[in-house]
Design a protein around this motif. Structure first.
Motif, short mmCIF file in Angstrom:
data_model
loop_
_atom_site.label_atom_id
_atom_site.label_comp_id
_atom_site.label_asym_id
_atom_site.label_seq_id
_atom_site.Cartn_x
_atom_site.Cartn_y
_atom_site.Cartn_z
N GLY A 292 0.79 -1.22 0.00
CA GLY A 292 0.00 0.00 0.00
C GLY A 292 0.82 1.27 0.00
O GLY A 292 0.29 2.35 0.25
N GLU A 293 2.10 1.16 -0.32
CA GLU A 293 3.01 2.30 -0.23
C GLU A 293 3.42 2.80 -1.61
O GLU A 293 3.61 2.01 -2.54
N LEU A 310 8.68 -3.33 -11.61
CA LEU A 310 9.13 -4.72 -11.63
C LEU A 310 9.86 -5.11 -10.36
O LEU A 310 9.94 -6.30 -10.02
N ARG A 311 10.39 -4.14 -9.65
CA ARG A 311 11.11 -4.42 -8.40
C ARG A 311 10.18 -4.61 -7.21
O ARG A 311 10.62 -5.01 -6.14
N GLN A 312 8.91 -4.33 -7.38
CA GLN A 312 7.96 -4.47 -6.28
C GLN A 312 7.58 -5.93 -6.08
O GLN A 312 7.78 -6.76 -6.96
N PRO A 313 7.02 -6.26 -4.91
CA PRO A 313 6.62 -7.64 -4.65
C PRO A 313 5.73 -8.19 -5.77
O PRO A 313 4.73 -7.58 -6.13
N PHE A 360 -3.97 -5.38 -1.78
CA PHE A 360 -2.92 -4.54 -1.19
C PHE A 360 -3.38 -3.99 0.16
O PHE A 360 -4.56 -4.05 0.49
N ASP A 361 -2.44 -3.44 0.92
CA ASP A 361 -2.73 -2.98 2.27
C ASP A 361 -3.61 -1.73 2.23
O ASP A 361 -3.21 -0.70 1.70
N VAL A 402 -1.09 -3.41 -12.37
CA VAL A 402 -0.24 -3.21 -13.54
C VAL A 402 1.15 -3.80 -13.30
O VAL A 402 1.56 -4.03 -12.16
N THR A 403 1.85 -4.01 -14.38
CA THR A 403 3.23 -4.47 -14.32
C THR A 403 4.07 -3.68 -15.30
O THR A 403 3.53 -2.97 -16.17
N GLY A 404 5.39 -3.80 -15.16
CA GLY A 404 6.29 -3.15 -16.09
C GLY A 404 6.55 -4.03 -17.30
O GLY A 404 6.52 -5.26 -17.21
#
Length: 476
Positions: A292-293, A310-313, A360-361, A402-404
């Protein structure tokens, strides 16, 4: 090993010596590739009525990456800008491009393309009746002025449809699909033809070859070789982008530059694969991760922000925007309307409702929206450094997972001001031109140097310049 997965390191030359070839057919100007570069180059070259121009497209449809883009072409100093009260010079556009790429691109080429940008727009509109209009309701990241000129629907497929119609209507242009060029034919280092064909190969003699085969983003082996960490990224480009023209030019001694450069995109809908136009973000939307950040300044640019996503969980993020943004984009972008039809967006009365839908949070996301709104109301940069906010986000809300993705590469063959392929010593590979993703772009290195529109600036701009030089040099 398939031809589509070749690399420069394989050692298998894709150049044939002319002494070993028996010609089947001949033409004057051979255009390899039917995307934006190739279609524009063909139209320009065809203005000499005595020239025969042949366009060979390897896939079953023309368009390439231009079809998958918004079709927006940046240009400075156009009459459309002046009519809107905008006074801009090519130097203004050049400054934005060079600032975005950190001074890593060839300054002379950036100046050349920016200087010619208005001529490109006027040429397409005035000479070929292509439908383009100034976009004056939003700006992509790091553009200091309204300079995008868009086709109907802000959809590259519509631009390609018009270009294809003009090409098909030209009596001295032959356009063939499912007709891949597979090799170039050279004599003492000068290009004199090509070998082409899907089921039956033919040797085609010609005076000039324009490489418009785009980049190598669809060739995983080349992507792995030249770009770090992208071999497993979702590919959102055209199927034909397998690096063919880049390899051919390099085998003839053509110099390569910025091969690590590419355009990513930070907002491809994860479940549907639809493009969520970045206008969602540039009109005030934000992104959060599974916690959620917020994880960065989304307005920095959609290319480099793709890496952040892409670096996110799980390699995903969540767009959050509101009804005002939804209504503003509805009907204005074909991409947005298509994403709506495919169910890419979910509506919720609260952020918590969207959090429950996506997982998500909720509390953290609500706090992120509140902090963003506080910064907008205060007219100050928010915690990520973003400072373009003009409207608070208010319920009801919309969200998208979404994704990269990797859209296209930006490195390639070095060319001169006429789009002629150059060797490292500055000499010209005779009779050979390159544009679009086959030529090195104006984005420097990596993903961060890409300014929205750089791809079409080089694709259509170099296509036009190559067509002019091929036509005029054959008339001498």
């Amino acid at each position: 090993m398939s031809a589509e997965q070749r690399t420069l390191e394989d050692g298998a030359s894709e150049i044939v010596d002319a002494a070993s070839v028996e010609w089947d057919v001949e033409t004057d100007v051979l255009v390899a590739g039917g995307g934006g570069t190739g279609l524009v180059a063909a139209l320009v070259a065809s203005e000499a009525p005595d020239l025969q121009v042949t366009v060979l497209e390897k896939t079953d449809e023309v368009g390439g990456n231009t079809s998958l883009s918004t079709g927006m072409i940046p240009a400075a100093g156009t009459r459309f800008q002046r009519e809107a009260g905008i006074e801009e010079t090519p130097e203004d556009m050049m400054r934005d491009v060079m600032e975005k790429n950190g001074g890593e691109a060839d300054e002379a080429m950036v100046r050349r393309l920016c200087t010619e940008s208005a001529n490109l727009i006027h040429y397409l509109v005035d000479e070929w009746d292509v439908s383009l209009s100034l976009v004056d309701d939003f700006r992509y990241p790091k553009h200091s002025e309204y300079r995008m000129h868009a086709p109907p629907g802000r959809n590259g497929a519509n631009l390609v449809a018009e270009l294809r119609k003009r090409v098909k209507g030209a009596s001295n242009i032959e356009l063939l699909t499912n007709a891949p060029v597979t090799k170039l034919v050279a004599e003492e280092g000068a290009v004199v033809g090509c070998v082409a064909g899907e089921r039956r190969e033919e040797a085609i003699a010609c005076e000039r070859v324009i490489l418009a085969t785009d980049g190598f983003a669809g060739n995983k082996r080349m992507v792995t070789e030249w770009t770090e960490g992208l071999e497993d990224a979702l590919y959102f480009g055209a199927d034909g982008n397998t690096g063919d023209g880049i390899r051919w030019g390099a085998h003839l001694g053509g110099e390569l530059a910025c091969m690590d450069a590419y355009q990513g995109h930070a907002s491809v809908a994860y479940q549907t694969g639809a493009l969520s136009t970045y206008a969602v973000i540039m009109n005030g939307g934000i992104m959060v991760n599974a916690d959620g950040e917020r994880f960065g300044d989304e307005s920095a640019g959609y290319s480099e922000f793709a890496v952040d996503v892409l670096r996110q969980p799980g390699g995903v993020a969540y767009e959050l925007f509101d009804e005002r943004i939804f209504r503003r984009l509805e009907g204005a972008f074909d991409d947005f309307d298509e994403a709506v039809e495919l169910g890419a967006y979910v509506r919720g009365d609260t952020v918590a409702e969207l959090a429950d839908r996506y997982g998500f949070d909720a509390a953290a996301a609500e706090a992120a929206v509140e902090r963003y709104n506080d910064a907008v109301e205060a007219g100050e940069p928010d915690g990520t450094g973003r400072e373009d906010g003009t409207h608070v986000l208010e319920p009801p809300f919309y969200g998208a997972e979404v994704t990269g993705a990797l859209f296209h590469t930006q490195g390639g063959l070095v060319v001169d001001e006429y789009a002629r392929v150059l060797r490292a010593d500055g000499s010209i590979v005779e009779n050979l031109y390159a544009g679009g993703g086959t030529a090195v772009g104006i984005s420097g290195h990596g993903a961060g140097g890409y300014l929205s529109g750089n791809g079409l600036t080089a694709a259509l701009g170099l296509g036009r310049l190559a067509g002019i030089h091929a036509r005029e040099s054959l008339a001498e």
